[in-house]
Design a protein around this motif. Structure first.
Motif, PDB file in Angstrom:
ATOM      1  N   GLN A   1      -5.021  -2.593   7.277  1.00 48.43           N
ATOM      2  CA  GLN A   1      -4.485  -2.320   5.941  1.00 48.43           C
ATOM      3  C   GLN A   1      -4.768  -3.475   4.980  1.00 48.43           C
ATOM      4  O   GLN A   1      -4.816  -3.289   3.761  1.00 48.43           O
ATOM      5  N   PHE A   2      -4.967  -4.689   5.523  1.00 49.05           N
ATOM      6  CA  PHE A   2      -5.062  -5.884   4.679  1.00 49.05           C
ATOM      7  C   PHE A   2      -6.494  -6.403   4.570  1.00 49.05           C
ATOM      8  O   PHE A   2      -7.264  -6.378   5.535  1.00 49.05           O
ATOM      9  N   MET A   3      -6.819  -6.877   3.375  1.00 49.61           N
ATOM     10  CA  MET A   3      -8.072  -7.592   3.174  1.00 49.61           C
ATOM     11  C   MET A   3      -7.952  -8.987   3.796  1.00 49.61           C
ATOM     12  O   MET A   3      -6.853  -9.545   3.900  1.00 49.61           O
ATOM     13  N   GLN A   4      -9.074  -9.565   4.191  1.00 51.57           N
ATOM     14  CA  GLN A   4      -9.035 -10.923   4.717  1.00 51.57           C
ATOM     15  C   GLN A   4      -8.853 -11.908   3.569  1.00 51.57           C
ATOM     16  O   GLN A   4      -9.530 -11.830   2.544  1.00 51.57           O
ATOM     17  N   ILE A   5      -7.931 -12.821   3.751  1.00 53.08           N
ATOM     18  CA  ILE A   5      -7.633 -13.833   2.734  1.00 53.08           C
ATOM     19  C   ILE A   5      -8.385 -15.122   3.058  1.00 53.08           C
ATOM     20  O   ILE A   5      -8.293 -15.648   4.170  1.00 53.08           O
TER      21      ILE A   5
ATOM     22  N   PRO B   1      -5.858   4.285   4.530  1.00 55.68           N
ATOM     23  CA  PRO B   1      -4.730   5.149   4.138  1.00 55.68           C
ATOM     24  C   PRO B   1      -3.387   4.539   4.540  1.00 55.68           C
ATOM     25  O   PRO B   1      -3.237   4.052   5.668  1.00 55.68           O
ATOM     26  N   SER B   2      -2.430   4.592   3.649  1.00 55.91           N
ATOM     27  CA  SER B   2      -1.125   3.990   3.946  1.00 55.91           C
ATOM     28  C   SER B   2      -0.442   4.666   5.125  1.00 55.91           C
ATOM     29  O   SER B   2       0.326   4.029   5.854  1.00 55.91           O
ATOM     30  N   TYR B   3      -0.741   5.960   5.351  1.00 57.89           N
ATOM     31  CA  TYR B   3      -0.089   6.637   6.481  1.00 57.89           C
ATOM     32  C   TYR B   3      -0.636   6.175   7.830  1.00 57.89           C
ATOM     33  O   TYR B   3      -0.126   6.578   8.876  1.00 57.89           O
TER      34      TYR B   3
END
Length: 679
Positions: A497-501, A517-519
């Motif tokens: 769900q997260f982009m790499q920081i 998708p959030s689901y």
């Protein structure tokens, strides 16, 4: 109520030519070569307008049952007005629907789960659609959510045929040659069209529909032993030549399938791109992925033959009109008679919205409500509204999903607690009793449907509309048995769900991956863990392993590190348990509790039980904060959420969630996430 697994009879009239139609509706009719029309002048042109609705999800009126208020951003009652306008502008037009029609709003739930349909009673969806004279409709994946019996009872009152070319009756053998379609694979209709000089010609229009073969995973409980699904493109290659042989002058594909340009693979969910390579298909009216085509979001597909200016895929006219009725899809085709046949010589695809948003993000409807649609469904609408607003319990703290993607969240907590409570009861006294129980939940309403698409439930009475708000799908609870390694991989997939920081980047970095998708962002309650977003994602949104990244750290059960061999029960839903979302190692063979109960009903029962248990004072659904982000210093991390006073007020409870004054072009408020602060 008799199950009608093969509703072909409605297609076997003089206006429909289909090889599966016969006196018995069982044996295919003899195929006859249909001679082409004689006497048409070379170069004669006909303008044909194709219109599409898709993914309505039982949103008939411009109304939000969760908020109990008018919402001009949704509703067939608005799309219908655009349909009538579009028809008035064209000499020749055709109208199709592309499925995901009877499920998705509380009205859909009310008809299927509360009121039911008596034999001969018309579902309000079809009461509305029958006023619009649809030419054909395709089956979507969510049509199977309530079972085949309800589906067939619903669609038998549609005044138009249904098609689906890649779903067949289950016959128990391995011989594909004797497989019988569950629905008519295609239909060929004779249409009288005027050419540009006003002369009338008879054109044979063929429609062929498809559904994602993943229905066998997503609705296993409803389809196992009753149906099988086959590859979309394979079935197109089988049937399209037959349609041409039977005289189809124009072939329109209606795949309930999105647009992806990744490498071709069998049984693909999103196969619309490869349908454009099937010889004989003249137009593609697609759906399923709740996106808009043509639009700027597909500009990156140009090198793959996608033209967003004209709305074509490899030169084939195509359109996908969003979801919930927010757009009408339009393809304007020019047919030209050349070399003895009708051919598409030009096309232009476009989308017509039911609302506009000004620079101050004020929404204005582009059309008035269609009076015929409104009249056809108003009674069912009022019954639904009464039902969803009837209180049955209380909660003692607010529940919302404003920050569900960046923080442990009450809208997920109440679901996972309910699933744990149910699983504890159902395994008591069995060989599974005593195994640690985990529970998976995801934010269903976290902005996927726009800046207003968030759950927000106030303290006090709770009604069914609130439960449907928390859990929008009619899923059924399932329990898997997994080891600790599989649990960790589940969470690694979810952390996609997260982009790499980048810790060396001082610019603003957005946290949420828009392609995920959030689901599919599952939180697992029952364990504690952190997510290290400085690491690369281990899996992409399709479940493909793309790195050796290890984002899940400090994974513990009751304070002790989870070992690879440790055994767990994990409560989830039939979609996930059967492979939905392509989570690693999550397959139906690991199901150990095949519950018959819907997750949503489990949540309602849990709220009722806990509310009464507390002397009627209500349930406190506060999140237990079992997961958080690993600390990250010296970076600027932003994410989006609702632009409401409630959301901003709720953020004040958390030192690491900071409102900014910025609002993006889609109307979302931009927040800053400070991961140096305690979470």
């Amino acid at each position: 109520m008799k199950i009608k697994l093969l509703p072909l009879a409605i297609l076997c009239g003089s206006s429909a030519l289909f090889a599966g139609c016969s006196d018995s509706d069982k044996k295919p009719a003899k195929q006859v070569e249909v001679p082409k029309e004689q006497g048409v002048t070379e170069g004669t042109k006909i303008a044909v307008r194709l219109l599409e609705t898709t993914d309505l999800h039982a949103n008939l009126l411009n109304f939000n049952y969760f908020a109990d208020k008018q919402d001009d951003k949704v509703g067939l009652v608005k799309t219908a007005a655009l349909i009538r306008q579009a028809r008035d502008e064209a000499a020749n037009s055709l109208l199709v629907d592309n499925g995901d029609l009877i499920q998705g709003s509380p009205l859909g739930d009310y008809m299927a789960k509360v009121k039911n349909l008596a034999d001969g009673e018309v579902h309000p969806v079809y009461a509305a659609m029958n006023t619009l004279n649809y030419d054909v409709a395709n089956i979507g994946n969510h049509e199977f959510n309530f079972g085949l019996e309800f589906l067939n009872e619903a669609i038998d009152d549609a005044n138009f045929p249904y098609i689906s070319a890649n779903v067949f009756k289950y016959d128990g053998d391995a011989d594909a040659s004797n497989d019988e379609p569950l629905f008519a694979p295609y239909v060929i209709q004779e249409k009288e069209f005027k050419d540009t000089n006003g002369k009338v010609h008879t054109i044979k229009v063929g429609f062929i529909g498809f559904v994602p073969p993943q229905i066998m995973q997503w609705d296993k409980a409803n389809l196992e032993g009753k149906a099988i699904a086959k590859d979309i493109v394979e079935m197109a290659n089988l049937y399209v030549p037959k349609m041409k042989k039977e005289g189809a002058d124009l072939i329109v594909a209606i795949p309930h399938s999105g647009l992806e340009v990744s490498a071709k693979k069998p049984m693909a969910e999103n196969a619309s791109y490869y349908l454009s390579e099937v010889e004989g298909i003249d137009a593609i009216m697609f759906g399923h992925s709740h996106a808009n085509f043509p639009s700027a979001s597909f500009e990156g597909f140009t090198e793959h033959g996608v033209n967003v200016e004209k709305g074509t895929i490899n030169g084939v006219a195509a359109v996908m009109p969003g979801f919930w009725g927010n757009h009408l899809g339009v393809i304007d085709l020019t047919l030209e008679y050349k070399a003895g046949s009708w051919q598409v010589s030009d096309s232009q695809s476009s989308l017509q919205p039911i609302y506009t948003t000004d620079e101050n993000r004020v929404t204005t409807a582009t059309v008035e409500n269609d009076a015929q649609v409104e009249s056809a469904v108003i009674q069912a609408h009022q019954e639904t509204r009464d039902w969803v607003n009837a209180p049955f319990a209380k909660i003692t703290s607010p529940v919302n999903s404003y920050f569900a993607l960046v923080n442990d969240d009450p809208s997920i907590q109440i679901v996972t607690d309910a699933q744990t409570w149910y699983t504890q009861k159902i395994v008591k006294g069995t060989e599974l009793d005593g195994l640690p129980i985990l529970s998976a939940g995801a934010p269903f309403r976290a902005g996927r449907g726009g800046a207003d698409d968030y759950t927000s439930i106030a303290i006090g009475d709770i009604a069914y509309r609130n439960v449907a708000d928390l859990y929008i799908y009619p899923n059924v609870l399932k329990v898997l048995k997994l080891n600790g390694s599989q649990v960790k991989e589940w969470l690694e997939m979810s952390a996609g769900q997260f982009m790499q920081i980048d810790t060396n980047n001082t610019d603003v970095q957005m946290l949420i991956n828009p392609d995920f998708p959030s689901y599919n962002f599952d939180v697992l309650d029952g364990v504690t863990y952190q997510v290290d977003v400085t690491q690369p994602a281990r899996y992409n949104a399709k479940g493909e392993k793309v790195s050796d990244g290890q984002r899940i750290v400090a994974l513990k059960y009751q304070g002790q590190a989870v070992s690879a061999e440790q055994q767990f029960l994990v409560a989830t839903n039939n979609y996930r348990a059967s492979g939905g979302g392509n989570f690693p190692a999550i397959t139906a063979d690991k199901i150990v509790v095949d519950s018959p109960d819907e997750n949503r009903q489990v949540v309602a029962d849990y709220i009722t039980y806990q509310s009464s248990k507390n002397n009627g004072q209500g349930l406190n659904p506060a999140a237990d904060m079992n997961w958080s982000f690993a600390p990250v210093a010296n970076v600027q991390i932003h994410f989006t959420s609702a632009n409401t006073d409630d959301a901003k007020a709720y953020s004040e409870q958390f030192s690491h969630i900071l409102p900014t004054s910025k609002i993006n072009e889609a109307g979302f408020a931009i927040y800053q996430l400070d991961l140096t602060q305690p979470q």
